[in-house]
Design an enzyme around this catalytic site. Structure first.
Site, PDB file in Angstrom:
ATOM      1  N   HIS A 189      -9.191  29.556  -9.664  1.00  0.00           N
ATOM      2  CA  HIS A 189      -8.828  28.744 -10.840  1.00  0.00           C
ATOM      3  C   HIS A 189      -9.141  29.482 -12.138  1.00  0.00           C
ATOM      4  O   HIS A 189     -10.245  29.339 -12.672  1.00  0.00           O
ATOM      5  CB  HIS A 189      -9.606  27.428 -10.822  1.00  0.00           C
TER       6      HIS A 189
ATOM      7  N   GLU B  29      -8.150  28.764 -14.983  1.00  0.00           N
ATOM      8  CA  GLU B  29      -8.273  27.817 -16.107  1.00  0.00           C
ATOM      9  C   GLU B  29      -9.727  27.445 -16.405  1.00  0.00           C
ATOM     10  O   GLU B  29     -10.048  27.075 -17.533  1.00  0.00           O
ATOM     11  CB  GLU B  29      -7.430  26.561 -15.846  1.00  0.00           C
TER      12      GLU B  29
ATOM     13  N   CYS C 129      -4.063  27.832  -6.958  1.00  0.00           N
ATOM     14  CA  CYS C 129      -4.643  27.209  -5.780  1.00  0.00           C
ATOM     15  C   CYS C 129      -3.549  26.565  -4.911  1.00  0.00           C
ATOM     16  O   CYS C 129      -2.779  27.291  -4.301  1.00  0.00           O
ATOM     17  CB  CYS C 129      -5.738  26.236  -6.184  1.00  0.00           C
TER      18      CYS C 129
END
Ligand code: GLN
Length: 533
Positions: free
Chosen positions: A510, A512, A384
């Site tokens: 993202h 994650e 990001c």
């Protein structure tokens, strides 16, 4: 299954005892025994969601596929259960009041005084039942944020009391998590705080069914018996939760302690034979017996608070285990990095991740880091804002666009290589207005990213307002930073990479948020693989 069962998890004595991990572990065990389970978090603060909270206040903001900005505990739920959560899984006091006040303005309560009981508690109960509706789950575990005795949690505790009364004790049970501290001076484990905290619950009309006792030392049978007697619960329903080296061990500890069996018995639900949890155990073996060890850098501006990058840290654990590698994550404050000290600070790293973030603090350090990784052929993952910094760096130092920037940082830059998305330009409100949640991305099939994912169409989660400025698309591509992932509808650039580099990928989304124990995210897995090489 006839009716959905509800398990409530409350906390006593102190915050941060790990209600989220206990809830996730119980859910994992129930799931392994064949039940479909989801977990909900009720947060007693007045923000409508944690999206507007500084990570220093509340840790990371976790984003669901359906675009909700939620508490970081939802990340644990997903990582343990490997099942996505949604907006309904996180409720805050702010959201509850917002609904009630909107209804009041519409005239839905015309003539009535709107009160905490019944209007707020009814709305809380409606939201609890909402997750359980639609026959999707056998069991809903609802974690109540905060600690029993807090003013803010009272309406939630009252709602649980009412639900227990309405549904009956088999359909609705309460697990209370407390602390049994060890006093070195007297060499004893102390149960008084637990007794007091259960008393507080009783004052609010709730008799807990199960007690989970957090402790740094194993509890003796005597202590368990004492707690059972004074707190009025069965002896088998007093469960020890001793400190362990990784949160991923907690499900196995809870299995040993038969937390799942006790819960199922209390709800009169069938108990299948003990689940082997083979894949989970294999993961733990890989995690604890690494063949490699590497140090990677996590460059961001909230490095003092580990919870601020929770999902990234956990993704490193999942992908490390997958590679049988211990990943030593060195957190580096981007504000500390300058052109002069960058070599000294980053020279021992096998890979670098530049973290997401907002605002200008520490931004130049992130840009310098991206340059260092690019020039020194060090595996680089920009997430990001991390990707946006890599783009700015490339514009300045390779395309020679002096002063290129993101308009988030410099509104007047001559070269706005990262710019506000068109649809964001008219938005003034800050809460819940970013580009949020899952969006499609098509990956070019001759790219590194394509090889990593093994497919060309992916959906990943987003949380941003700014984007790669497509005016510069061809310049970047010609000069060696290639946009390889594009949103098919909006044409937004989602992924850039540098093919001449060993491993250099920037993603606007993202990854994650979607890494779990059972399916570590491919980008993290391959990043670690490249770092080991
Ligand atoms: N601040 C940037 C944006 O809004 C990046 C956001 C992020 O890193 N999550 O686009």
């Amino acid at each position: 299954m006839a009716e959905v069962r509800y398990v409530f998890v409350t906390g006593g004595v102190t915050s941060s005892l790990g209600k989220g991990i206990i809830s996730s572990s119980l859910a994992k065990l129930l799931q392994a025994r064949g039940y479909s389970v989801t977990i909900q978090k009720l947060d007693p603060y007045i923000n409508v969601d944690p999206g507007t909270l500084n990570p220093y206040e509340h840790g990371e903001c976790f984003v669901t596929v359906d675009g909700a900005e939620t508490d970081l505990d939802l990340g644990h739920y997903e990582r343990f259960l490997n099942v996505p959560t949604s907006q309904a899984n996180n409720v805050t006091t702010g959201r509850v009041y917002q609904t009630v006040i909107e209804k009041e303005r519409k005239g839905d309560y015309l003539g009535k005084t709107v009160q905490i009981i019944p209007h707020i508690t009814d709305e809380i109960k409606r939201r609890i039942k909402l997750v359980g509706s639609g026959n999707k789950y056998d069991i809903v575990i609802t974690e109540i944020g905060g600690t029993v005795g807090d003013i803010e949690s009272l309406p939630y505790i009252e709602s649980v009391r009412q639900l227990k009364w309405e549904m009956g004790s088999q359909n609705c049970i309460v697990i209370h998590l407390t602390l049994v501290p060890y006093l070195p001076s007297s060499g004893e484990l102390k149960t008084k705080p637990t007794q007091h905290s259960v008393k507080m619950l009783l004052e609010n009309g709730i008799q807990p069914d199960v007690l989970v006792l957090r402790t740094e030392r194993n509890l003796t049978a005597d202590i368990k018996r004492k707690v059972a007697l004074f707190c009025n619960v069965e002896e088998e329903a007093v469960v020890e939760s001793v400190d362990v080296s990784t949160i991923y061990e907690v499900p196995l500890k809870m299995l040993e302690e038969k937390l799942d069996v006790t819960v199922l018995r209390k709800m009169a639900l069938p108990i299948s034979k003990e689940p082997p949890l083979k894949e989970w155990r294999d993961f733990l073996i890989r995690l604890k017996n690494p063949k490699h060890s590497i140090r990677v850098g996590l460059v961001g501006k909230y490095v003092e608070l580990p919870d601020a990058y929770k999902s990234i840290s956990e993704s490193f654990i999942h992908s490390g285990a997958m590679n049988e590698c211990h990943v030593d994550v060195m957190r580096i404050h981007s504000g500390d990095i300058t052109n002069e000290n960058v070599d000294e600070l980053l020279k021992d790293l096998k890979g670098i991740l530049v973290a997401p973030g907002f605002g200008s603090r520490g931004i130049e350090g992130k840009i310098i880091t991206a340059k260092y990784a690019r020039e020194n052929n060090i595996p680089f993952l920009g997430i990001c804002l991390g990707m946006q910094c890599a783009v700015v760096e490339f514009a300045r130092n390779v395309l020679n666009l002096e002063g290129a920037h993101s308009t988030e940082i410099n509104r007047k830059t001559r070269y706005p290589v990262i710019d506000l998305m068109e649809e964001q330009k008219s938005i003034i409100d800050k809460g819940g207005t970013m580009r949020l949640g899952g969006y499609k991305c098509i990956i070019s099939n001759n790219s590194l990213t394509y090889r990593i994912y093994g497919k060309s169409e992916i959906v990943e989660r987003h949380r941003h307002r700014y984007e790669f400025n497509n005016k510069y698309f061809d310049d970047f591509k010609k000069n060696g930073m290639v946009p390889v992932g594009i949103n098919p509808d909006s044409k937004l650039v989602e992924i850039v990479e540098i093919p001449s580099h060993k491993w250099f990928i920037g993603v606007q989304f993202h990854p994650e948020y979607s890494s779990t124990v059972m399916s570590p995210h491919p980008l993290f897995v391959d990043f670690i693989r490249a770092c080991i090489e």
